[in-house]
Write an enzyme that holds these catalytic residues in place. Structure first.
Site, PDB file in Angstrom:
ATOM      1  N   ARG A 117       0.802  -1.104  -0.070  1.00 26.55           N
ATOM      2  CA  ARG A 117       0.060   0.084   0.085  1.00 26.55           C
ATOM      3  C   ARG A 117       0.868   1.209   0.067  1.00 26.55           C
ATOM      4  O   ARG A 117       1.765   1.304   0.949  1.00 26.55           O
ATOM      5  CB  ARG A 117      -0.953  -0.072   1.291  1.00 26.55           C
ATOM      6  CG  ARG A 117      -1.669  -1.097   1.256  1.00 26.55           C
ATOM      7  CD  ARG A 117      -2.923  -1.189   2.223  1.00 26.55           C
ATOM      8  NE  ARG A 117      -3.466  -2.546   2.116  1.00 26.55           N
ATOM      9  CZ  ARG A 117      -4.497  -2.921   3.079  1.00 26.55           C
ATOM     10  NH1 ARG A 117      -4.936  -1.985   3.767  1.00 26.55           N
ATOM     11  NH2 ARG A 117      -5.297  -3.959   2.843  1.00 26.55           N
TER      12      ARG A 117
ATOM     13  N   SER B 112     -11.349  -6.248   9.225  1.00 26.22           N
ATOM     14  CA  SER B 112     -12.493  -5.454   8.547  1.00 26.22           C
ATOM     15  C   SER B 112     -13.037  -6.640   7.756  1.00 26.22           C
ATOM     16  O   SER B 112     -12.715  -7.230   6.693  1.00 26.22           O
ATOM     17  CB  SER B 112     -11.967  -4.611   7.640  1.00 26.22           C
ATOM     18  OG  SER B 112     -12.595  -3.514   7.222  1.00 26.22           O
TER      19      SER B 112
ATOM     20  N   ARG C 247       1.406   1.474  10.515  1.00 26.80           N
ATOM     21  CA  ARG C 247       1.150   1.821   9.015  1.00 26.80           C
ATOM     22  C   ARG C 247       2.524   1.876   8.102  1.00 26.80           C
ATOM     23  O   ARG C 247       3.146   2.716   8.255  1.00 26.80           O
ATOM     24  CB  ARG C 247       0.351   3.333   9.064  1.00 26.80           C
ATOM     25  CG  ARG C 247      -0.154   3.858   7.641  1.00 26.80           C
ATOM     26  CD  ARG C 247      -0.768   5.053   7.607  1.00 26.80           C
ATOM     27  NE  ARG C 247      -2.032   5.115   8.417  1.00 26.80           N
ATOM     28  CZ  ARG C 247      -2.978   4.513   8.290  1.00 26.80           C
ATOM     29  NH1 ARG C 247      -3.387   4.276   7.114  1.00 26.80           N
ATOM     30  NH2 ARG C 247      -4.128   4.749   9.175  1.00 26.80           N
TER      31      ARG C 247
END
Length: 425
Positions: A258, A350, A273
């Site tokens: 990402r 998620s 992150r």
RNA sequence: GGAGAGGUGGCCGAGCGGCUUAAGGCAACGGUUUGCUAAACCGUCGUAGGGGAUAAACCCCUACCCCGGGUUCGAAUCCCGGCCUCUCCGCCA
């Protein structure tokens, strides 16, 4: 993608649904383009009918009749050309608008603007009280010699890292534990390709939209996946499955990439992150039934909770509000795990429910025995575990006063039955 | 990377400018026959969009023979581009 027929029937519903999810789509324009398109397509079809009829008769005609037929055809072709030009202009407009229309959220999804308005459903597990000054995961990792961010950044730029020794083993142990748990629940393990064509990105709903978040191999027109959801969900893209094959339950491990564009300066500390991590992902493909979707949404949520419970981590389950839902998601549960150094529950999982949104985009269908028709499947997915993010709560919650880390029992079989990570000499 | 061959319905496979509404076979489904099974025979047997009728079954039109362009009155068939597969050779974790 949404069925245009459904949008035609109730455009207002999609206007309010889009607004609730904070997606800006011009539904009025879509309806307008759709209507024009319908007329043009009808005209083109009529022209084709005439052309076919005349064309077929030509070999049987006398020479003088042939002349007349030819001039008639020339006229038809002229018209066809005109309508074709209009079609070429409108069709792309239509397609683009259709790609943008979001899946409306379920009725029991809370209205809200962003993740601050997600609603907590329940908390599980006890938050540990420390009787000493605890370290954060990075400090622990540096002191134990199992995390090296400096050299990750030196070699790969910001948000990159190395895991070393027991750090690397712990990372892989978590992944293997999670895979085994899912396989025991009957999910088929999959090793997947990490470079995906645009088609697969579009089919799963990432494109258009997530291009900026994606590393792209321009030379080969391929995209590094941000999650195994893409290869796992798109696996049967374009196929018509047997009803008996459903539900398809798979679990896959992949590295995830990402760019974290737009997140500059956010969560820069530690392993929270990062640009590259490994994730075990579960995907369910089931028949076109809201009840089935609901059932499997709960199932994949429970699977992930079983992983966290096995690891002994405290967490809470959150009902994600409309403003924080992705375009295709009808409903989403996030699981947030307690992270002492962040003094908060933070997203680690998620669980998304799409109904037929993804299946329609990728033309994934099955033969429905009741209706004898091909129906679009329903798709769902959830994180099983994402590491090293989950190493944050594991390391921090299992740390000891002497700076060592007790290895959670369920992980020990994957670490040569080691019980404690101590400073490596 | 070099050379060659090829991509046709669920599968096999013919067709190589109009007789294709894609032959034939297999599989599947329905039926007849049958003590059961099997066999035989008859029938059905793609997807999407549009239109019509209806309680439903159904009927008509259009598109689709890997994808995208082109030639032609007419393309599965001819031409160009792309993607993919296979065979041989080379290289390689």
């Amino acid at each position: 993608m949404i069925d245009i027929k459904v949008i035609r029937e109730n455009p207002e519903k999609f206007k309010t649904a889009s607004a609730a999810k904070h997606f800006n789509v011009d539904i009025d324009k879509l309806i307008e383009v759709d209507a024009e398109l319908k007329v043009i397509k009808q005209k083109l079809q009529d022209i084709s009918t005439d052309k076919n009829r005349i064309g077929k008769s030509i070999p049987k005609l006398a020479p003088d009749e042939k002349q007349a037929a030819m001039s008639q055809l020339a006229e038809l072709k002229e018209n066809e050309l005109k309508y074709n030009d209009e079609l070429k202009e409108l069709q792309p407009q239509f397609d683009e608008l259709m790609q943008q229309v979001p899946q409306p959220a379920d009725d029991d999804v809370p209205l809200g603007k962003d993740d601050t308005e997600n609603i907590e459903i329940r908390k599980e597990g006890q938050i540990r009280e420390f009787d000493f000054e605890p370290k954060d995961h990075l400090q622990l990792g540096i002191d134990l010699g199992i995390i090296d961010i400096e050299r990750g950044v030196k070699l790969a730029g910001s948000r990159n890292y190395f895991l070393k020794g027991d750090g690397a083993l712990l990372h892989w142990a978590v992944l293997r534990f999670s895979i085994d748990l899912m396989v025991n629940k009957g999910y088929t393990p999959m090793s997947v390709p990490l470079l995906m064509k645009d088609e697969a990105m579009r089919g799963t709903g990432y494109y258009p939209g997530a291009e900026e978040q994606t590393y792209r191999m321009e030379k080969d027109q391929l995209n590094l996946v941000g999650t195994a959801e893409v290869p796992l969900t798109a696996y049967h893209m374009g196929e018509i499955l047997d009803e008996a094959e459903l539900p398809i339950k798979v679990v896959g491990l992949s590295s995830c990439f990402r760019r974290e564009a737009g997140a500059a300066g956010k969560d820069t500390y530690g392993l929270y992150r990062i640009h590259q991590f490994d994730k075990v992902e579960q995907v369910v493909i089931c028949e076109n039934s809201d009840d089935e979707s609901l059932k499997y949404h709960n199932e994949i949520l429970a699977n992930s909770e079983a992983v966290l419970q096995g690891l002994g981590l405290p967490y809470r389950v959150v009902n994600v509000c409309t403003g924080d839902l992705g375009r295709g998601q009808a409903k989403k549960f996030d699981i947030e795990t307690w992270m002492p150094s962040r003094e908060n529950y933070c997203e680690t999982h998620s669980a998304s429910k799409f109904y037929e949104f993804q299946a329609r985009r990728m033309n994934l269908r099955y033969k429905d025995s009741k209706t004898k028709k091909n129906s679009f499947c329903h798709t769902l997915n959830n994180t099983v575990i994402a590491s090293p993010r989950v190493l944050i709560p594991i390391m921090e919650l299992y740390q000891n006063a002497d700076g060592s880390i007790t290895i959670p029992e369920v992980l020990r079989p994957y670490m040569n039955n080691k019980e404690v990570i101590k400073k490596q000499s």
